[in-house]
Write a protein that holds these residues in place. Structure first.
Motif, PDB file in Angstrom:
ATOM      1  N   CYS A 178      -6.491  -5.842   7.140  1.00 26.42           N
ATOM      2  CA  CYS A 178      -6.038  -4.470   7.361  1.00 26.42           C
ATOM      3  C   CYS A 178      -4.723  -4.227   6.621  1.00 26.42           C
ATOM      4  CB  CYS A 178      -5.871  -4.217   8.858  1.00 26.42           C
ATOM      5  SG  CYS A 178      -5.229  -2.581   9.254  1.00 26.42           S
ATOM      6  N   ALA A 179      -3.785  -5.161   6.738  1.00 25.27           N
ATOM      7  CA  ALA A 179      -2.507  -5.019   6.041  1.00 25.27           C
ATOM      8  C   ALA A 179      -2.716  -4.977   4.531  1.00 25.27           C
ATOM      9  CB  ALA A 179      -1.573  -6.158   6.425  1.00 25.27           C
ATOM     10  N   GLN A 180      -3.635  -5.786   4.030  1.00 25.65           N
ATOM     11  CA  GLN A 180      -3.948  -5.761   2.599  1.00 25.65           C
ATOM     12  C   GLN A 180      -4.501  -4.394   2.200  1.00 25.65           C
ATOM     13  OE1 GLN A 180      -6.863  -8.651   1.388  1.00 25.65           O
ATOM     14  NE2 GLN A 180      -6.848  -8.009  -0.736  1.00 25.65           N
ATOM     15  N   GLY A 181      -5.361  -3.835   3.058  1.00 23.12           N
ATOM     16  CA  GLY A 181      -5.906  -2.509   2.785  1.00 23.12           C
ATOM     17  C   GLY A 181      -4.829  -1.442   2.760  1.00 23.12           C
ATOM     18  N   VAL A 182      -3.870  -1.544   3.684  1.00 26.86           N
ATOM     19  CA  VAL A 182      -2.758  -0.592   3.709  1.00 26.86           C
ATOM     20  C   VAL A 182      -1.975  -0.657   2.408  1.00 26.86           C
ATOM     21  CG1 VAL A 182      -0.517  -0.116   4.774  1.00 26.86           C
ATOM     22  CG2 VAL A 182      -2.518  -0.500   6.221  1.00 26.86           C
ATOM     23  N   LEU A 183      -1.644  -1.865   1.975  1.00 25.53           N
ATOM     24  CA  LEU A 183      -0.866  -2.012   0.747  1.00 25.53           C
ATOM     25  C   LEU A 183      -1.646  -1.504  -0.465  1.00 25.53           C
ATOM     26  CD1 LEU A 183       0.685  -5.533   1.432  1.00 25.53           C
ATOM     27  CD2 LEU A 183       1.785  -3.302   1.681  1.00 25.53           C
ATOM     28  N   THR A 184      -2.950  -1.755  -0.482  1.00 22.26           N
ATOM     29  CA  THR A 184      -3.788  -1.258  -1.577  1.00 22.26           C
ATOM     30  C   THR A 184      -3.799   0.269  -1.592  1.00 22.26           C
ATOM     31  OG1 THR A 184      -5.189  -3.233  -1.433  1.00 22.26           O
ATOM     32  CG2 THR A 184      -6.095  -1.337  -2.596  1.00 22.26           C
TER      33      THR A 184
END
Length: 397
Positions: A178-184
């Motif tokens: 989820c955090a990776q998706g936010v940063l993306t």
């Protein structure tokens, strides 16, 4: 503003944290540890025990999950509470939630609602099984995802029956993804100027983590089985007894196999047709493991680790959790970070596993007490001391 960022990497990003339990708080912790201004929104009635936020506030789990965040108490079930939230969302960058899928729609804070307030907002949603589909409304739990996602079928000794792994891996990885998706999404927003809704779930995270085991089925039609401590395809790789304990050895490829034989003083194994190549070693795994263990019993774990590392054979001790944090390399990497907790005093929490040369992560703040920053956050929004006092009297905050 009472905000001391843990890093300068994300200190320009504001995150509204509506999460509970573990997967959501894990996602937000990733952002907070890299400096995001995280406002953790809690119900006024939750008190200081932590409730569903990771156990009691003074407990080790809560302390580790909720550092580097600020706390705002806010009752989203009241019209004024929703008004405050919408004011925050109008200028925030990210909202993270892990309600059941229908809850945000019922509250009026689904992506369409937030986008109308702030076209650049990123909404991140974590659920047990996804935001739609036949299992949409099922309650999610880590061990359920481990079982449904196939992990328990390949964990444990052959014939032992399904075994869970010792950490909530579906929860944790759903949070990290989820955090990776936010940063993306934030990176993409720099081009488009628009936010978006990102979604993940415990089940998706667990299925993705099957990785090469999933590919064995999808590509080759092979259903992986339990292999215990043996690697299912790289042999010999596993746990081996020594004179005083156990060690791991990972022998991938012919070159490392030859180094292993040399280090063990058993070069004659090279001439044994049952061990001549990876396919032969796979077919004769049990015999090979037995004779390796017979050789390793002649010396201690520490002695063999020194010998094998010198020979370029991957190996290592098998530590208990206390031994992990006494390991000299773990100490060198700073994985246990000091913090002064309101509830616990001086203690240590697990640091981030990423080193950045200019914008390192720190634990700059302990977990907040419930509502610790309510007045300051509302003051930043323009509410007067009198208005804040009235909201408190009305149980809005």
């Amino acid at each position: 503003m009472t905000f001391r960022p843990a890093s300068t990497a994300l200190n320009h990003i504001t995150v509204l944290d509506l999460t509970q339990v573990r997967s959501g708080p894990t996602a937000v912790r990733q952002l907070a540890d890299w400096g995001a201004n995280v406002i953790k929104i809690e119900m006024p009635a939750s008190g200081d025990d932590g409730g569903g936020m990771g156990g009691p506030r003074a407990g080790s789990d809560f302390q580790n999950l909720h550092r580097n965040k600020r706390s705002l108490t806010l009752n989203l079930k009241t019209p004024q509470g929703l008004e405050v939230f919408r004011k925050l969302a109008a200028t925030a960058d990210v909202v993270v939630e892990n309600f059941r899928p229908a809850v945000k729609h019922r509250l009026g804070i689904a992506y369409e609602d937030l986008k109308a307030l702030n076209p650049g907002i990123v909404l991140a949603s974590i659920s047990g099984f996804g935001q739609d589909g036949p299992y949409r409304d099922r309650p999610g739990f880590d061990q359920i995802a481990q079982g449904m996602g196939g992990l328990m079928s390949i964990t444990g000794l052959p014939g032992q029956g399904p075994v869970r792994v010792g950490i909530p891996i579906a929860d944790l990885c759903a949070g990290i993804f989820c955090a990776q998706g936010v940063l993306t999404a934030l990176l993409e927003r720099e081009v488009s100027g628009e936010g978006q809704w990102i979604q993940t779930s415990l089940l998706q995270a667990q299925a993705f983590l099957l990785d090469f085991q999933a590919a064995r089925w999808l590509v080759d039609g092979e259903v992986p089985q339990q292999a215990g401590n043996n690697h299912p395809t790289v042999i010999p790789t596993g746990v081996f007894k020594t004179a005083d304990g156990h060690i791991n050895i990972a022998c991938a490829g012919q070159a490392i196999w030859l180094r292993l034989c040399e280090a063990l003083g058993t070069t004659e194994w090279n001439d044994d047709p049952e061990f001549a190549d990876p396919q032969a070693r796979s077919a004769n795994r049990n015999r090979l493991n037995a004779i390796i263990e017979d050789r390793l019993k002649s010396a201690s774990s520490a002695e063999w680790i020194a010998v094998l590392n010198e020979a370029g054979v991957p190996c290592g001790e098998i530590n208990s959790i206390d031994e992990v944090f006494e390991n000299p390399q773990i100490k060198h990497l700073g994985m246990a970070q000091p913090v002064h907790s309101t509830e616990r005093g001086d203690t240590h929490l697990v640091g981030q596993p990423i080193i950045m040369s200019r914008t390192p992560s720190t634990i700059s703040e302990p977990p907040p007490t419930c509502g610790q920053h309510t007045d300051a956050i509302l003051g930043d929004l323009g509410y007067s001391a009198r208005e804040i006092a009235e909201m408190r009297e009305d149980s809005v905050i």
